[in-house]
Design an enzyme around this catalytic site. Structure first.
Site, short mmCIF file in Angstrom:
data_model
loop_
_atom_site.label_atom_id
_atom_site.label_comp_id
_atom_site.label_asym_id
_atom_site.label_seq_id
_atom_site.Cartn_x
_atom_site.Cartn_y
_atom_site.Cartn_z
CB CYS A 114 -0.99 -0.02 1.17
SG CYS A 114 -2.37 1.13 0.95
CG HIS A 207 -3.69 -3.14 3.41
ND1 HIS A 207 -2.73 -2.73 4.32
CD2 HIS A 207 -4.17 -2.02 2.82
CE1 HIS A 207 -2.63 -1.41 4.28
NE2 HIS A 207 -3.49 -0.95 3.37
CD GLU A 209 -1.56 -5.75 5.82
OE1 GLU A 209 -1.78 -4.56 6.13
OE2 GLU A 209 -1.10 -6.09 4.71
#
Length: 237
Positions: A114, A207, A209
């Site tokens: 990002c 993202h 994660e």
């Protein structure tokens, strides 16, 4: 031994349980690195002299992760701020840009996420679209599909099928920086991933994660970082 992965710390004015400011990393990012087999360590920015030592400091790590965060000051890429742009820490900008440049110079395996991808583009002389216009693809706090370019290195990591990602950004890549190649886009044409021509850097706008524990595509990005870091560590042994 787990390869050491430097997760660039985010500066916070206040943190629960700490009397003053703190340098932190998102737990989801650290957990994704750890689950993939790495040892995440928060990289502290510190005083200005610490930035001059970054190449030496980073050489102790097998890999680097440039995480998400707030907007980069548009003065860093020669623009005045858009009303929706909210830069909040010039020191953070200095640290992130210095890390991106050091990673390219030293050839350290890296994953940029990002804001991290936007920092990489700026470090390479590119610019950003400061605020995305409304369109059918929602980028801020939404899930949307991305398509990876066949033949890209990213395709060898996540495949070439279209898949959904977790997105949280309102800015995007505009003019591409030198030695960078676009390797994934969303349906509205927004740049979703980039690779560097010579450095060992992979960057994504979403993202990973967020869904790393349940999405094979996102989990593969962290596994790939650890594999590259482990190879570097073994080659240096």
């Amino acid at each position: 031994m787990r390869p050491l992965i430097a997760v660039v710390g985010r500066r916070a004015a206040s943190v629960s349980g700490i009397r003053f400011s703190g340098t932190i990393a998102a737990e989801a990012v650290c957990e994704a690195v750890f689950a993939a087999g790495g040892e995440p360590l928060v990289l502290h920015g510190g005083a200005r002299h610490a930035l001059s030592e970054l190449p030496r400091r980073l050489s102790a790590f097998a890999g680097v992760l440039l995480p998400g965060g707030s907007d980069v000051n548009p003065a860093r890429y020669g623009q005045d701020p858009h009303p929706k742009t909210s830069p909040d820490d010039d020191g953070q900008d200095e640290l992130d840009l210095a890390v991106a440049r050091a990673v390219i110079e030293l050839g350290i395996p890296a994953l940029a996420i990002c804001r991290g991808m936007q920092v990489l583009n700026i470090a390479c002389g590119g610019t950003l679209t400061q605020h995305l216009a409304d369109n059918p693809v929602e980028h801020l706090d939404a899930l949307h599909e991305v398509t990876v370019e066949p033949g890209a290195r990213l395709a060898s990591v996540v495949g070439t099928s279209t898949f959904k990602v977790s997105s949280y950004h309102h800015q995007a890549i505009d003019r591409l920086g030198r030695d960078l190649r676009v390797v994934a886009r969303s349906a509205d044409g927004c740049v979703e991933a980039m690779e560097h021509a010579t450095a060992d850097v992979l960057a994504v706008q979403w993202h990973p994660e967020d869904l790393a524990a349940t999405s094979r595509h996102d989990g593969a990005l962290f596994s790939d970082l650890i594999d590259r870091a482990r190879n570097r560590k073994e080659a240096a042994a």
